[in-house]
Design a protein around this motif. Structure first.
Motif, PDB file in Angstrom:
ATOM      1  N   ALA A  82       0.724  -1.115   0.077  1.00  0.00           N
ATOM      2  CA  ALA A  82       0.110   0.131  -0.075  1.00  0.00           C
ATOM      3  C   ALA A  82       0.657   1.204   0.151  1.00  0.00           C
ATOM      4  N   VAL A  83       1.907   1.497   0.983  1.00  0.00           N
ATOM      5  CA  VAL A  83       2.598   2.645   1.192  1.00  0.00           C
ATOM      6  C   VAL A  83       4.154   2.337   0.765  1.00  0.00           C
ATOM      7  N   ALA A  84       4.648   3.185   0.217  1.00  0.00           N
ATOM      8  CA  ALA A  84       5.954   2.797   0.005  1.00  0.00           C
ATOM      9  C   ALA A  84       7.011   2.508   1.244  1.00  0.00           C
ATOM     10  N   LEU A  85       7.856   1.774   0.945  1.00  0.00           N
ATOM     11  CA  LEU A  85       8.621   1.342   2.138  1.00  0.00           C
ATOM     12  C   LEU A  85       9.667   0.345   1.669  1.00  0.00           C
ATOM     13  N   ALA A  86      10.889   0.618   2.043  1.00  0.00           N
ATOM     14  CA  ALA A  86      12.200  -0.365   1.809  1.00  0.00           C
ATOM     15  C   ALA A  86      12.264  -0.836   0.471  1.00  0.00           C
ATOM     16  N   GLY A  87      11.875   0.057  -0.502  1.00  0.00           N
ATOM     17  CA  GLY A  87      12.338  -0.179  -1.897  1.00  0.00           C
ATOM     18  C   GLY A  87      11.165  -0.706  -2.490  1.00  0.00           C
ATOM     19  N   TYR A  88       9.861  -0.850  -2.038  1.00  0.00           N
ATOM     20  CA  TYR A  88       8.645  -1.621  -2.496  1.00  0.00           C
ATOM     21  C   TYR A  88       7.823  -0.099  -2.806  1.00  0.00           C
ATOM     22  N   PRO A  89       7.387  -0.184  -4.011  1.00  0.00           N
ATOM     23  CA  PRO A  89       6.505   1.200  -4.364  1.00  0.00           C
ATOM     24  C   PRO A  89       5.143   1.116  -3.806  1.00  0.00           C
ATOM     25  N   ALA A  90       4.538   2.227  -3.621  1.00  0.00           N
ATOM     26  CA  ALA A  90       3.288   2.244  -3.112  1.00  0.00           C
ATOM     27  C   ALA A  90       2.076   2.059  -4.289  1.00  0.00           C
ATOM     28  N   MET A  91       1.111   1.176  -4.086  1.00  0.00           N
ATOM     29  CA  MET A  91       0.476   0.688  -5.119  1.00  0.00           C
ATOM     30  C   MET A  91      -1.326   1.009  -4.527  1.00  0.00           C
ATOM     31  N   LEU A  92      -1.409   1.570  -3.611  1.00  0.00           N
ATOM     32  CA  LEU A  92      -2.712   1.710  -3.228  1.00  0.00           C
ATOM     33  C   LEU A  92      -3.396   2.662  -4.112  1.00  0.00           C
ATOM     34  N   GLU A  93      -2.869   3.879  -4.568  1.00  0.00           N
ATOM     35  CA  GLU A  93      -3.694   4.621  -5.579  1.00  0.00           C
ATOM     36  C   GLU A  93      -3.886   4.019  -6.941  1.00  0.00           C
ATOM     37  N   ALA A  94      -2.843   3.418  -7.352  1.00  0.00           N
ATOM     38  CA  ALA A  94      -2.810   2.393  -8.807  1.00  0.00           C
ATOM     39  C   ALA A  94      -4.081   1.647  -8.544  1.00  0.00           C
ATOM     40  N   ALA A  95      -4.097   0.916  -7.455  1.00  0.00           N
ATOM     41  CA  ALA A  95      -5.283  -0.033  -7.485  1.00  0.00           C
ATOM     42  C   ALA A  95      -6.556   0.646  -7.438  1.00  0.00           C
ATOM     43  N   ILE A  96      -6.396   1.581  -6.756  1.00  0.00           N
ATOM     44  CA  ILE A  96      -8.017   2.352  -6.691  1.00  0.00           C
ATOM     45  C   ILE A  96      -8.193   2.836  -8.126  1.00  0.00           C
ATOM     46  N   GLY A  97      -7.301   3.511  -8.870  1.00  0.00           N
ATOM     47  CA  GLY A  97      -7.433   4.395 -10.215  1.00  0.00           C
ATOM     48  C   GLY A  97      -7.788   3.101 -11.037  1.00  0.00           C
ATOM     49  N   ALA A  98      -7.550   1.883 -10.894  1.00  0.00           N
ATOM     50  CA  ALA A  98      -7.775   0.735 -11.870  1.00  0.00           C
ATOM     51  C   ALA A  98      -8.892   0.265 -11.683  1.00  0.00           C
ATOM     52  N   GLY A  99      -9.592   0.643 -10.690  1.00  0.00           N
ATOM     53  CA  GLY A  99     -11.017  -0.168 -10.005  1.00  0.00           C
ATOM     54  C   GLY A  99     -11.031  -1.245  -9.570  1.00  0.00           C
ATOM     55  N   MET A 100      -9.995  -1.542  -8.955  1.00  0.00           N
ATOM     56  CA  MET A 100      -9.751  -2.917  -8.233  1.00  0.00           C
ATOM     57  C   MET A 100     -10.230  -2.938  -6.940  1.00  0.00           C
ATOM     58  N   SER A 101     -10.777  -4.092  -6.435  1.00  0.00           N
ATOM     59  CA  SER A 101     -11.229  -4.208  -4.890  1.00  0.00           C
ATOM     60  C   SER A 101     -10.941  -5.658  -4.638  1.00  0.00           C
ATOM     61  N   SER A 102     -11.016  -5.951  -3.253  1.00  0.00           N
ATOM     62  CA  SER A 102     -10.715  -7.054  -2.883  1.00  0.00           C
ATOM     63  C   SER A 102     -11.653  -8.243  -3.616  1.00  0.00           C
ATOM     64  N   GLY A 103     -11.325  -9.494  -4.002  1.00  0.00           N
ATOM     65  CA  GLY A 103     -11.927 -10.518  -4.821  1.00  0.00           C
ATOM     66  C   GLY A 103     -11.920 -10.575  -5.969  1.00  0.00           C
ATOM     67  N   VAL A 104     -11.215  -9.576  -6.574  1.00  0.00           N
ATOM     68  CA  VAL A 104     -10.936  -9.561  -8.190  1.00  0.00           C
ATOM     69  C   VAL A 104     -10.005 -10.609  -8.515  1.00  0.00           C
ATOM     70  N   GLY A 105     -10.524 -11.384  -9.596  1.00  0.00           N
ATOM     71  CA  GLY A 105      -9.617 -12.438 -10.264  1.00  0.00           C
ATOM     72  C   GLY A 105     -10.429 -13.868 -10.274  1.00  0.00           C
ATOM     73  N   ASP A 106      -9.976 -14.673 -10.205  1.00  0.00           N
ATOM     74  CA  ASP A 106     -10.464 -16.259 -10.380  1.00  0.00           C
ATOM     75  C   ASP A 106      -9.757 -17.107  -9.257  1.00  0.00           C
ATOM     76  N   ASP A 107     -10.113 -18.449  -9.477  1.00  0.00           N
ATOM     77  CA  ASP A 107      -9.840 -19.402  -8.495  1.00  0.00           C
ATOM     78  C   ASP A 107      -8.397 -19.422  -8.283  1.00  0.00           C
ATOM     79  N   MET A 108      -7.571 -19.361  -9.122  1.00  0.00           N
ATOM     80  CA  MET A 108      -6.327 -19.517  -9.263  1.00  0.00           C
ATOM     81  C   MET A 108      -5.722 -18.386  -8.679  1.00  0.00           C
ATOM     82  N   VAL A 109      -5.974 -17.215  -9.158  1.00  0.00           N
ATOM     83  CA  VAL A 109      -5.347 -15.999  -8.794  1.00  0.00           C
ATOM     84  C   VAL A 109      -6.447 -15.149  -8.135  1.00  0.00           C
ATOM     85  N   ARG A 110      -6.515 -14.772  -7.081  1.00  0.00           N
ATOM     86  CA  ARG A 110      -7.472 -13.735  -6.423  1.00  0.00           C
ATOM     87  C   ARG A 110      -6.981 -12.773  -5.677  1.00  0.00           C
ATOM     88  N   LEU A 111      -7.133 -11.299  -5.999  1.00  0.00           N
ATOM     89  CA  LEU A 111      -6.731 -10.304  -5.221  1.00  0.00           C
ATOM     90  C   LEU A 111      -7.297 -10.049  -3.719  1.00  0.00           C
TER      91      LEU A 111
END
Length: 548
Positions: free
Chosen positions: A268-297
């Motif tokens: 979610a929030v940038a730390l230790a070299g990992y980029p923040a992805m919260l705003e990008a996920a929201i901008g893409a319209g993603m929410s918990s449960g997106v995906g299928d039985d093999m890969v599900r957010l």
């Protein structure tokens, strides 16, 4: 439709109530008598007499596997792991204490890798733990310079929260003696004020360690899948699913090359070299449960602190033997309040890394201040690792329906370092699973692989015995039964993934994710718990297809 029958199978019994809550019924008490399990298109169709009735009504060509009275468990769920980091570690220099049991041995392993690469090429390794080394020291910049004067070296501590670097790594990264500590991180110095090579928490961001190539990422993950399936793990939560990892999972899912189910959490929030992805996920319209039985957010990962053994997890009272060392909080509380609110309003669940009691307190303070407490109570927010909660924290977990995503495998692998950091009185309170169960808190087990080995039986052993690898017992009163410990990796883990309707039990509608054992694991754990450390499934099935 593809129909399969597994005959003469002793199925793990897992009583459930109509509500489906893992704690609404007692843990599994044993196994059925030999019976039949029918699966169709990767899901369990029926068991027992109902499954036998189907045998006469299916087309020719249905497969039948005679298990000969073997004991069948649902596939294990790894609730908190880092599968791509694990895969990369299998390609890097192995400096775990069991392989490199001293600083000299670590340096020898580095020297062997240096001899096989070109000057200037990075040498990466993982697994050192100074608390498990006889000298109680970590490899310093000077130690690594002696064997790698011309190659940048970065060795990641077992916890993943610290690097041991050499001078070449600092030089390539632009690190000089006058570098200042960033907020939430530290460049450790010796008594003379000179850099030792140890880099902690968010200071790791300054190290120009290269990311693995796409080819190496895939090569390492293939090795990681081999290990997971051999352990009976059929679902893995990736708690830092990077963009590169997500692209790889998508490719492998499309090509049918995944042999475990992935449940990614985005940073979610940038730390230790990992980029923040919260705003990008929201901008893409993603929410918990997106995906299928093999890969599900699953949602968003937040990291509030570091490691207990490395003494970077924040604690309310100083670490044992110290007067003022309280660890490191990585984020300002106000920042977390805003981010938690944003995540909740976007429908993105939260997995909050909080090991020390001060970090767990900060997590609850920020959740309460977010104004989204009703949403929190309805959406199975998780405290990751949940190593050192207070009684008040446990009560709030129960009241707010917060899940304790407990790294119970740390008892076996890292328990001795916990005892050193906390002292004999406080360490009895770590990973309090009996208290969780008694309070009605949903708790799950995990390894945080590659921080510790990913074999769930090592976590189950720790939950049952509370015993470290050297034989110390950490809080015997917090022990649970073998059946309850298996539940941490099956039903309760499925509930934590919001998948209790499809995973974690051997019942109609569930995934046909199975692992098969010659011995009864519950009886074995109850009579000889140390034998759990040697358990391995005879065969493993994902969606009815044998994968190990």
């Amino acid at each position: 439709m593809t129909t399969q029958f597994f005959t003469r199978a002793r199925l793990l019994e897992a009583p459930r109530t109509p509500g489906g809550h893992p704690l609404a019924a007692p843990g599994p008490s044993g196994f059925t008598e030999p019976t039949t399990l029918a699966a169709r298109d990767g899901r369990i169709l029926a068991t027992g007499e109902a499954a036998e009735a189907h045998r006469g009504r299916v087309p020719a060509g249905a497969s039948a596997t005679d298990l000969g009275g073997a004991f069948v468990l649902p596939g294990f769920v790894e609730s908190h792991g880092h599968p791509t980091s694990f895969g990369s570690s299998l390609l890097d220099v192995d400096v775990r204490p069991g392989v490199a049991p001293s600083v000299d041995a670590i340096c020898k392993a580095v020297a062997e890798r240096v001899a096989s690469v070109e000057p200037g090429e990075w040498v990466l390794g993982r697994g050192w733990d100074e608390t498990a080394l006889p000298e109680g020291l970590y490899p310093t910049k000077a130690d690594l310079d002696a064997v790698a004067p011309d190659n940048p070296v970065v060795l990641t501590r077992t916890c993943g929260h610290m690097y041991a670097c050499n001078s070449a790594a600092f030089a390539v990264s632009g690190i000089t003696e006058d570098v200042e500590d960033p907020a939430g991180g530290r460049f450790v110095r010796d008594a003379a004020g000179r850099l030792t090579g140890l880099v902690q928490e968010d200071a790791k961001t300054f190290i120009a360690k290269p990311d693995p190539s796409t080819a190496d990422l895939e090569r390492g993950f293939a090795l990681a899948q081999d290990r997971f399936t051999a352990w009976g793990v059929t679902t893995v939560n990736d708690l830092i699913a990077t963009p590169a990892a997500m692209r790889m999972y998508t490719r492998m899912n499309a090509s049918g090359d995944l042999r475990v189910r992935l449940r990614p959490w985005l940073y979610a929030v940038a730390l230790a070299g990992y980029p923040a992805m919260l705003e990008a996920a929201i901008g893409a319209g993603m929410s918990s449960g997106v995906g299928d039985d093999m890969v599900r957010l699953q949602g968003m990962k937040y990291q509030l602190d570091g490691a207990m053994g490395g003494r970077t997890a924040p604690v309310s009272c100083p670490f044992h033997g110290s007067e003022d060392d309280h660890g490191i909080l990585t984020h300002d509380t106000a920042k977390l309040v805003d981010s938690f609110r944003t995540s909740a309003q976007a429908g993105l669940r939260m997995a909050i890394h909080a090991i020390g009691d001060a970090a767990i307190e900060q997590a609850f303070d920020a959740l309460a201040a977010s104004g989204e407490l009703d949403w929190v109570k309805e959406n199975r927010i998780r405290i990751e690792h949940a190593s050192f909660p207070t009684a008040d924290h446990i009560a709030r977990m129960a009241e707010w329906n917060v899940i304790a995503s407990s790294s119970i495998s740390f008892i076996h692998h890292l328990g001795d370092s916990y005892a050193q950091a906390l002292g004999p009185d406080r360490v009895a309170r770590v990973f309090p699973h009996r208290s969780y169960l008694d309070a009605g808190v949903v708790s799950v087990g995990n390894s945080d692989i590659p921080v510790t080995n990913g074999n769930p039986w090592e976590g189950i052993h720790g939950a049952v015995t509370r015993r470290t690898r050297t034989g110390q017992v950490l809080g015997a009163a917090e022990a649970i039964t073998t059946a309850e410990a298996i539940d941490l990796y099956t039903r309760q883990a499925a509930f934590a993934n919001c998948e209790e309707d499809r995973a974690g039990a051997l019942a109609p509608g569930m995934f046909a994710d199975l692992q098969v054992y010659e011995e009864n694991p519950i009886a074995l754990g109850d009579t000889d718990p140390d034998a759990l450390l040697e358990l391995a499934p005879e065969s493993v099935f994902l969606a009815g297809k044998q994968v190990a």
